[in-house]
Scaffold this motif. Structure first.
Motif, PDB file in Angstrom:
ATOM      1  N   LYS A 156      48.114  38.079  38.026  1.00 22.34           N
ATOM      2  CA  LYS A 156      46.708  38.465  38.087  1.00 22.34           C
ATOM      3  C   LYS A 156      45.985  37.722  39.205  1.00 22.34           C
ATOM      4  O   LYS A 156      45.122  38.281  39.887  1.00 22.34           O
ATOM      5  CB  LYS A 156      46.033  38.189  36.739  1.00 22.34           C
ATOM      6  CG  LYS A 156      46.457  39.163  35.637  1.00 22.34           C
ATOM      7  CD  LYS A 156      45.686  38.927  34.369  1.00 22.34           C
ATOM      8  CE  LYS A 156      46.105  39.908  33.276  1.00 22.34           C
ATOM      9  NZ  LYS A 156      45.697  41.299  33.582  1.00 22.34           N
ATOM     10  N   HIS A 157      46.347  36.454  39.421  1.00 23.50           N
ATOM     11  CA  HIS A 157      45.698  35.689  40.491  1.00 23.50           C
ATOM     12  C   HIS A 157      46.079  36.230  41.870  1.00 23.50           C
ATOM     13  O   HIS A 157      45.241  36.319  42.771  1.00 23.50           O
ATOM     14  CB  HIS A 157      46.068  34.212  40.384  1.00 23.50           C
ATOM     15  CG  HIS A 157      45.578  33.567  39.120  1.00 23.50           C
ATOM     16  ND1 HIS A 157      44.418  33.957  38.495  1.00 23.50           N
ATOM     17  CD2 HIS A 157      46.094  32.565  38.367  1.00 23.50           C
ATOM     18  CE1 HIS A 157      44.236  33.218  37.404  1.00 23.50           C
ATOM     19  NE2 HIS A 157      45.249  32.376  37.308  1.00 23.50           N
ATOM     20  N   GLY A 172      41.939  35.332  38.978  1.00 23.36           N
ATOM     21  CA  GLY A 172      41.023  34.396  39.605  1.00 23.36           C
ATOM     22  C   GLY A 172      40.632  33.283  38.656  1.00 23.36           C
ATOM     23  O   GLY A 172      40.804  33.383  37.432  1.00 23.36           O
ATOM     24  N   TYR A 185      44.162  39.362  42.450  1.00 20.23           N
ATOM     25  CA  TYR A 185      42.762  39.057  42.737  1.00 20.23           C
ATOM     26  C   TYR A 185      42.587  38.599  44.195  1.00 20.23           C
ATOM     27  O   TYR A 185      41.709  39.088  44.908  1.00 20.23           O
ATOM     28  CB  TYR A 185      42.247  37.968  41.786  1.00 20.23           C
ATOM     29  CG  TYR A 185      40.956  37.338  42.251  1.00 20.23           C
ATOM     30  CD1 TYR A 185      39.748  38.035  42.158  1.00 20.23           C
ATOM     31  CD2 TYR A 185      40.943  36.060  42.823  1.00 20.23           C
ATOM     32  CE1 TYR A 185      38.570  37.473  42.615  1.00 20.23           C
ATOM     33  CE2 TYR A 185      39.769  35.489  43.274  1.00 20.23           C
ATOM     34  CZ  TYR A 185      38.578  36.206  43.172  1.00 20.23           C
ATOM     35  OH  TYR A 185      37.414  35.645  43.643  1.00 20.23           O
ATOM     36  N   ASP A 224      40.982  40.234  35.168  1.00 21.35           N
ATOM     37  CA  ASP A 224      41.069  40.592  36.588  1.00 21.35           C
ATOM     38  C   ASP A 224      41.660  39.500  37.473  1.00 21.35           C
ATOM     39  O   ASP A 224      41.801  39.699  38.681  1.00 21.35           O
ATOM     40  CB  ASP A 224      39.676  40.956  37.108  1.00 21.35           C
ATOM     41  CG  ASP A 224      39.082  42.137  36.357  1.00 21.35           C
ATOM     42  OD1 ASP A 224      39.828  43.102  36.093  1.00 21.35           O
ATOM     43  OD2 ASP A 224      37.881  42.090  36.028  1.00 21.35           O
ATOM     44  N   THR A 278      39.708  29.350  42.748  1.00 27.77           N
ATOM     45  CA  THR A 278      41.084  29.781  42.462  1.00 27.77           C
ATOM     46  C   THR A 278      42.081  28.898  43.203  1.00 27.77           C
ATOM     47  O   THR A 278      43.063  28.418  42.626  1.00 27.77           O
ATOM     48  CB  THR A 278      41.274  31.254  42.862  1.00 27.77           C
ATOM     49  OG1 THR A 278      40.366  32.067  42.104  1.00 27.77           O
ATOM     50  CG2 THR A 278      42.703  31.708  42.580  1.00 27.77           C
TER      51      THR A 278
END
Length: 346
Positions: free
Chosen positions: A9-10, A287, A13, A285, A301
């Motif tokens: 997910k990171h 981050g 993002y 989402d 992040t």
């Protein structure tokens, strides 16, 4: 409570930051674009991804600028390198974006990004180092740009940039150290200028600069380590920048890097801090935010991931606490280890 690092997910993002160019947040952060690329690219490396995957979205004015030629293959793959080069000025310095004035902050970020991408051959080391050296003042301090603001942040930027380029000899290093030591306070912390309040961000800048200058012997490790360890907030395990302030993920870098340099990172509760950082993740989402429940950004992040790397969590690549670049990158440059803590096993 979130118990795992949401790597996928990171990465999603980070690689999508800047897609919505008409957003208010994108427009008002234009002056930070080069530093944003550094935060995003280094974060991708910490996630074991290729930093070349980080996109840059040009406006029409930027697209029309001339820039030095690079390989056709690299140009087709992405435009991060092109954008960085477009931000350089004739005096060697880099602005935060195209047509922004050159500044030490963004000059260091630009150098870091191109080194991270293994493209340091595109850097004119003589020209860049001349720009950096020209900003040193008679008392050893550094102005950020021609307008003359003095801050120990700029001392770090100057020494780090010149060290990465192999050009430390172009400044008066002894004077630079003297000015930094004038910014040290009774609590062994450092401020932005002499007699300014101790702040964890300034502590990193000063301790990092002193490490580069081979002057860490000027610091009382135990006294400074105590001040830094006191930055951990009991309520949530996070770290703050100075007494009586709220915890913030970014201090997971500013505090931990300094503790790593002076070999006192074991003085904080790592488990509590790791959980604080994990709780600051956006589980939908991606981050990481400054504190749980807030909006995420690429700045926090990166520094959240960097803090986790310093603590050996999540099988992340090791990051150098002095240069804020992956250890493998610093080793490739042939720079010696300047910090005292052993590299954490991930």
């Amino acid at each position: 409570m979130i118990t795992e690092l949401l790597k996928k997910k990171h990465s999603d993002y980070i690689t999508n930051v800047g897609v919505r160019q008409n957003d208010y947040e994108y427009r008002v952060s234009e002056q930070l674009r080069v530093s944003g690329l550094y935060w995003g690219a280094t974060a991708l490396v910490l996630l074991d991804l290729d930093p070349h995957d980080l996109p840059v979205y040009f406006n029409k004015e930027a697209e029309s600028k001339n820039f030095p030629e690079i390989s056709k293959e690299k140009n087709e793959e992405n435009n991060i390198i092109n954008f960085i080069l477009k931000c350089q000025h004739e005096n060697g310095g880099f602005g935060g974006s195209v047509d922004q004035d050159p500044h030490l902050l963004y000059t260091l970020s630009a150098v870091q990004v191109l080194i991270l991408l293994n493209e340091e051959h595109l850097l004119d080391a003589e020209k860049i180092s001349d720009f950096v050296a020209s900003l040193q003042q008679s008392d050893g301090s550094f102005a950020g740009d021609i307008w003359g603001e003095i801050d120990t942040r700029f001392s770090y930027c100057a020494l780090s940039c010149l060290s990465l380029l192999g050009k430390l000899h172009k400044i008066n290093l002894e004077k630079a150290v003297e000015f930094i030591l004038r910014c040290k306070n009774f609590d062994e912390g450092f401020g932005a200028i002499p007699d300014a309040e101790s702040h964890a961000g300034q502590v990193f800048c000063c301790v990092g600069a002193l490490a580069i200058a081979n002057a860490l012997d000027k610091i009382d490790f135990d006294k400074l380590g105590w001040w830094l360890a006191e930055r951990q907030v009991k309520e949530n395990g996070g770290l703050n920048g100075r007494p009586e302030k709220k915890s913030d993920v970014c201090y997971s870098w500013w505090v931990l890097s300094s503790l790593s340099i002076i070999d006192r990172i074991h003085w904080i509760d790592k488990h509590a801090l790791i959980q604080f950082i994990l709780n600051c993740q956006d589980s939908d989402d991606g981050g990481i935010s400054d504190r749980p429940g807030n909006m995420v950004d690429v700045f926090h992040t990166f520094f959240g991931l960097a803090g986790l790397s310093l603590m050996g969590f999540g099988h992340l690549p090791n990051i150098d606490p002095v240069y804020a670049l992956p250890v493998k990158t610093i080793n490739r440059l042939g720079l010696k280890k300047l910090f005292h803590s052993p590299i954490q096993k991930n």
